[in-house]
Write an enzyme that holds these catalytic residues in place. Structure first.
Site, mmCIF file in Angstrom:
data_model
loop_
_atom_site.group_PDB
_atom_site.id
_atom_site.type_symbol
_atom_site.label_atom_id
_atom_site.label_comp_id
_atom_site.label_asym_id
_atom_site.label_seq_id
_atom_site.Cartn_x
_atom_site.Cartn_y
_atom_site.Cartn_z
ATOM 1 N N HIS A 1 0.834 -1.207 0.000
ATOM 2 C CA HIS A 1 0.000 0.000 0.000
ATOM 3 C C HIS A 1 0.864 1.250 0.000
ATOM 4 O O HIS A 1 1.977 1.243 0.544
ATOM 5 C CB HIS A 1 -0.975 0.006 1.181
ATOM 6 C CG HIS A 1 -0.329 0.052 2.540
ATOM 7 N ND1 HIS A 1 -0.006 1.239 3.165
ATOM 8 C CD2 HIS A 1 0.029 -0.926 3.402
ATOM 9 C CE1 HIS A 1 0.510 0.982 4.361
ATOM 10 N NE2 HIS A 1 0.552 -0.316 4.534
ATOM 11 N N ASP B 1 -0.688 4.282 0.895
ATOM 12 C CA ASP B 1 -1.278 5.256 1.818
ATOM 13 C C ASP B 1 -0.582 5.169 3.172
ATOM 14 O O ASP B 1 0.086 4.180 3.481
ATOM 15 C CB ASP B 1 -2.798 5.024 1.982
ATOM 16 C CG ASP B 1 -3.124 3.687 2.617
ATOM 17 O OD1 ASP B 1 -2.506 2.675 2.234
ATOM 18 O OD2 ASP B 1 -3.985 3.645 3.521
ATOM 19 N N ASP C 1 6.258 1.988 6.990
ATOM 20 C CA ASP C 1 4.941 1.360 6.717
ATOM 21 C C ASP C 1 4.284 2.070 5.545
ATOM 22 O O ASP C 1 3.542 3.000 5.745
ATOM 23 C CB ASP C 1 4.082 1.435 7.976
ATOM 24 C CG ASP C 1 2.762 0.704 7.816
ATOM 25 O OD1 ASP C 1 2.567 0.021 6.804
ATOM 26 O OD2 ASP C 1 1.913 0.847 8.705
ATOM 27 N N GLU D 1 -4.962 0.907 2.761
ATOM 28 C CA GLU D 1 -4.816 -0.242 3.660
ATOM 29 C C GLU D 1 -5.040 0.222 5.086
ATOM 30 O O GLU D 1 -5.500 -0.529 5.931
ATOM 31 C CB GLU D 1 -3.410 -0.846 3.522
ATOM 32 C CG GLU D 1 -3.221 -2.187 4.241
ATOM 33 C CD GLU D 1 -2.859 -2.054 5.715
ATOM 34 O OE1 GLU D 1 -3.063 -3.009 6.478
ATOM 35 O OE2 GLU D 1 -2.387 -0.984 6.128
ATOM 36 N N GLU D 2 -4.728 1.492 5.334
ATOM 37 C CA GLU D 2 -4.680 1.982 6.718
ATOM 38 C C GLU D 2 -6.047 2.323 7.314
ATOM 39 O O GLU D 2 -6.192 2.331 8.520
ATOM 40 C CB GLU D 2 -3.771 3.221 6.813
ATOM 41 C CG GLU D 2 -2.307 2.945 6.478
ATOM 42 C CD GLU D 2 -1.583 2.128 7.550
ATOM 43 O OE1 GLU D 2 -2.231 1.713 8.515
ATOM 44 O OE2 GLU D 2 -0.375 1.906 7.394
ATOM 45 N N HIS E 1 3.759 4.243 12.428
ATOM 46 C CA HIS E 1 2.650 5.022 13.005
ATOM 47 C C HIS E 1 3.127 5.985 14.107
ATOM 48 O O HIS E 1 2.311 6.642 14.745
ATOM 49 C CB HIS E 1 1.537 4.110 13.553
ATOM 50 C CG HIS E 1 0.855 3.291 12.487
ATOM 51 N ND1 HIS E 1 -0.457 2.889 12.564
ATOM 52 C CD2 HIS E 1 1.298 2.816 11.306
ATOM 53 C CE1 HIS E 1 -0.782 2.186 11.495
ATOM 54 N NE2 HIS E 1 0.282 2.135 10.722
#
Ligand SMILES: [Zn+2]
Length: 392
Positions: free
Chosen positions: A75, A77, A108, A142-143, A363
């Site tokens: 991903h 995003d 990520d 995805e997030e 994150h």
């Protein structure tokens, strides 16, 4: 206009410089498409809408013909940056400072997407033709909801008769060294929103009221005192967390009528959303069946079921590729911890394993990757392609 540059660190930087907080793309997918196009991939930009979620841009790209079909899934995003002032460098600058590359999404998982593109470039240059089929499944969501992303790309691909044999998801899975840990499954997730209703009254006249919070506390204590399980060979014990507890009573002399709580559960393969909904109903019945003046209701939000891919071909392929690159013989740890990932959709189509960069800052403020880890990951991805298409 982004330049074409297949260097994994440069490419990670360009991707990080796109502020692609879900569902915004900010050019990230265009960078991916441009690089894949350049190598001769057929790229299909796929925008999906509806299903009670926002519009999402995705890309499916494929190259090759007959033979076994390998897919890479990732991903572009990222999660929001939080308080921007807390960051050492602007979160979308992709600043390299010493041995680290900083930025939201660096870990990520833009470094992984960059590494797989770079590895593919080297592979295509070395072998000219792919003896089989190689595809990229790249989503812009995805997030968050993850509704108009990977599951819909997979549906689309299936309708177009693309059949995958194996899939690698590039989420950050490694621990102390790149390649020392892979994910072969994931825990499921469900949230329960519980509300207890009693009778409001004066705290001095308790006999005329029914305190909702007392009953809710009793229920929650019962839930916490009886663990769901102790885990098993492949999974940690399921985790039950009280995420919110809310009475909202502003004064000390009122017995509250309402009490609410949120219970979030990360569960292993000994449970399912359905079994946990039954479990919650039972818990509530046990506590409230004999209570006259209070009642309990709940709603739930089931985000993911747990799943496990029995270790097989992909685990062996990755173990061999990692040891080919690192020269070490130790097998990667097979894990199922952490949050959910899009592997939960892919597992319905083919064997899927997750391998990515070290999991340490995702994150968080000052998310970063070590540049040497990016280089190592690209080498491992290249080795996976080589072992998959040529050596096995
Ligand atoms: Zn991710």
């Amino acid at each position: 206009m982004t330049e074409i540059n297949f260097d994994p660190i440069k490419l990670t930087q360009s991707l990080v410089q796109c502020a692609s907080v879900t569902p915004k793309d900010d050019g990230a997918l265009q960078i991916v498409t441009k690089h894949l196009n350049e190598m001769g991939f057929n790229c299909y930009p796929l925008k999906f809408s509806g299903s009670n979620s926002y519009d999402v841009n995705n890309v499916f790209a494929t190259i090759g013909n007959e033979g076994k079909h390998f897919a890479y899934a990732g991903h572009t995003d990222v999660v929001p940056v939080g308080n921007e002032d807390s960051w050492k460098f602007p979160p979308f600058s992709g600043t390299i400072d010493g041995d680290k590359l900083y930025g939201r999404g660096s870990e990520d998982m833009k470094s992984s997407v960059a590494c797989f593109i770079s590895a593919t470039k080297r592979f295509v240059e070395k072998y000219k033709k792919i003896p089989g089929k190689l595809s990229f499944i790249i989503t812009g969501d995805e997030e968050r909801d993850s509704v108009n992303g990977t599951p819909k790309i997979l549906e689309w691909a299936s309708k177009k008769n693309y059949k995958f044999d194996h899939c690698l998801v590039g989420e950050p899975t490694s621990n102390k060294e790149v390649g020392d840990k892979i994910k072969i499954g994931r825990r499921g997730a469900i949230s329960f929103y519980i509300q207890v209703k009693g009778i409001q009254g004066h705290t001095a006249n308790a006999h005329l009221a029914e305190n909702a919070s007392h009953h809710l506390i009793k229920l929650l204590n019962n839930i916490l005192d009886n663990p769901l399980d102790n885990g098993n060979e492949n999974f940690l014990a399921s985790s039950v967390q009280i995420a919110t507890f809310d009475i909202g009573n502003p004064v000390p002399n009122i017995i509250p009528e309402l009490a609410k709580a949120t219970v979030n559960i990360r569960f292993n393969d000994m449970h399912s959303s359905d079994s946990l909904i039954n479990w919650m109903e039972e818990k509530i019945n046990n506590i409230f069946n004999n209570v006259k003046n209070a009642s309990c209701q709940f709603t739930y939000d089931s985000t993911a079921e747990s799943f496990l891919n029995q270790p097989g071909y992909m685990c062996d392929l990755i173990a061999k590729s990692v040891s080919d690159v690192t020269g070490k013989n130790s097998k990667p740890e097979h894990a199922t911890d952490g949050g959910t990932s899009d592997a939960r959709y892919i597992k319905n189509y083919c064997e899927v394993v997750e391998l990515g960069i070290r999991n340490q800052s995702l994150h968080k403020v000052d998310e970063f990757v070590y540049t040497k880890d990016v280089i190592e990951l690209e080498k491992i991805y290249f080795q996976i392609l080589e072992n998959y298409f040529h050596n096995r």
